[in-house]
Design a protein around this motif. Structure first.
Motif, mmCIF file in Angstrom:
data_model
loop_
_atom_site.group_PDB
_atom_site.id
_atom_site.type_symbol
_atom_site.label_atom_id
_atom_site.label_comp_id
_atom_site.label_asym_id
_atom_site.label_seq_id
_atom_site.Cartn_x
_atom_site.Cartn_y
_atom_site.Cartn_z
ATOM 1 N N ARG A 1 2.848 4.249 5.368
ATOM 2 C CA ARG A 1 2.050 4.059 6.588
ATOM 3 C C ARG A 1 1.164 5.268 6.792
ATOM 4 N N MET A 2 -0.064 5.020 7.221
ATOM 5 C CA MET A 2 -0.996 6.122 7.456
ATOM 6 C C MET A 2 -0.825 6.597 8.890
ATOM 7 N N LYS A 3 -0.037 7.615 9.050
ATOM 8 C CA LYS A 3 0.240 8.195 10.353
ATOM 9 C C LYS A 3 -0.159 9.664 10.338
ATOM 10 N N ALA A 4 -0.216 10.284 11.513
ATOM 11 C CA ALA A 4 -0.597 11.699 11.602
ATOM 12 C C ALA A 4 0.422 12.584 10.878
ATOM 13 N N ARG A 5 1.684 12.185 10.892
ATOM 14 C CA ARG A 5 2.710 13.006 10.255
ATOM 15 C C ARG A 5 2.509 13.107 8.745
ATOM 16 N N LEU A 6 1.718 12.200 8.174
ATOM 17 C CA LEU A 6 1.425 12.261 6.750
ATOM 18 C C LEU A 6 0.660 13.540 6.413
ATOM 19 N N ALA A 7 -0.306 13.902 7.247
ATOM 20 C CA ALA A 7 -1.092 15.111 7.019
ATOM 21 C C ALA A 7 -0.385 16.355 7.540
ATOM 22 N N LYS B 1 0.826 -1.204 0.000
ATOM 23 C CA LYS B 1 0.000 0.000 0.000
ATOM 24 C C LYS B 1 0.858 1.251 0.000
ATOM 25 N N LEU B 2 0.310 2.296 -0.631
ATOM 26 C CA LEU B 2 0.961 3.592 -0.642
ATOM 27 C C LEU B 2 -0.117 4.627 -0.334
ATOM 28 N N TYR B 3 0.156 5.516 0.611
ATOM 29 C CA TYR B 3 -0.819 6.518 1.021
ATOM 30 C C TYR B 3 -0.381 7.883 0.503
ATOM 31 N N LEU B 4 -1.343 8.602 -0.076
ATOM 32 C CA LEU B 4 -1.088 9.933 -0.615
ATOM 33 C C LEU B 4 -2.005 10.908 0.096
ATOM 34 N N CYS B 5 -1.419 11.930 0.706
ATOM 35 C CA CYS B 5 -2.183 12.972 1.377
ATOM 36 C C CYS B 5 -1.998 14.259 0.580
ATOM 37 N N ALA B 6 -3.104 14.798 0.079
ATOM 38 C CA ALA B 6 -3.052 16.032 -0.698
ATOM 39 C C ALA B 6 -3.739 17.138 0.092
ATOM 40 N N ILE B 7 -3.173 18.350 0.044
ATOM 41 C CA ILE B 7 -3.732 19.515 0.727
ATOM 42 C C ILE B 7 -4.162 20.504 -0.352
ATOM 43 N N LYS B 8 -5.444 20.886 -0.291
ATOM 44 C CA LYS B 8 -6.038 21.719 -1.331
ATOM 45 C C LYS B 8 -6.475 23.054 -0.747
ATOM 46 N N ASP B 9 -6.154 24.133 -1.434
ATOM 47 C CA ASP B 9 -6.620 25.461 -1.054
ATOM 48 C C ASP B 9 -8.030 25.633 -1.610
ATOM 49 N N VAL B 10 -8.991 25.951 -0.753
ATOM 50 C CA VAL B 10 -10.391 26.035 -1.174
ATOM 51 C C VAL B 10 -10.608 27.211 -2.116
#
Length: 166
Positions: free
Chosen positions: A159-165, A137-146
């Protein structure tokens, strides 16, 4: 296969292209319906007759009804046949909730479900998606400006950890 042979294509060539063995093809051609398939068809007919007589019965009761009709089988076989043909009892079972209840929210809802912004960098949204790769598995966290609708940052991790976001 017989249509290809009628067109002049040898059976051996057709089987080689389709990656089938000659022995199994000729065995199937000699006896296209196996004894096990015939037995299962008789069992299915007995179960269907019992199910149509009493649709409130589940597969366990249908086994007894089929046995009285002359078709002996174990409960597991009856369950498989009923499942494959979607013959369910008219009385459904209540699904257990496993004792899980949603807890209190972890954080306050600062957005209040209002996903609009008047200026850039006022409101960012984030989402984590899971992608399967050959290595796991590979987790991708994207941050979008509204405001602009653009991706302002992203991070990738295995790994899905808090540091990902963060």
């Amino acid at each position: 296969m017989s249509e290809l042979a009628a067109d002049g294509i040898p059976v051996a060539v057709s089987l080689r292209v389709l990656k089938l063995s000659r022995q199994s093809y000729y065995r199937w051609r000699h006896q296209q319906v196996t004894k096990a398939e015939v037995v299962e068809a008789y069992r299915s007919n007995a179960l269907l007759d019992a199910h149509l007589d009493d649709p409130e019965y589940g597969y366990r009761f249908l086994v007894g009804e089929a046995a009285e009709a002359g078709e002996q089988m174990c409960e597991r076989t009856a369950w498989r046949i009923c499942r494959d043909n979607q013959w369910w009892s008219v009385f459904g079972k209540k699904r257990a909730k496993n004792g899980k209840r949603p807890g209190p929210p972890v954080h306050d809802d600062l957005v209040q479900r209002d996903f609009t912004a008047d200026d850039a960098n006022e409101l960012w949204l984030t989402d984590i998606t899971e992608h399967w790769t050959d290595e796991g598995k590979l987790y991708l966290c994207a941050i979008k400006d509204v405001f602009s609708g653009r991706i302002v940052g992203y991070s990738i991790s295995d790994r899905m950890k808090a540091r990902l976001a963060v």
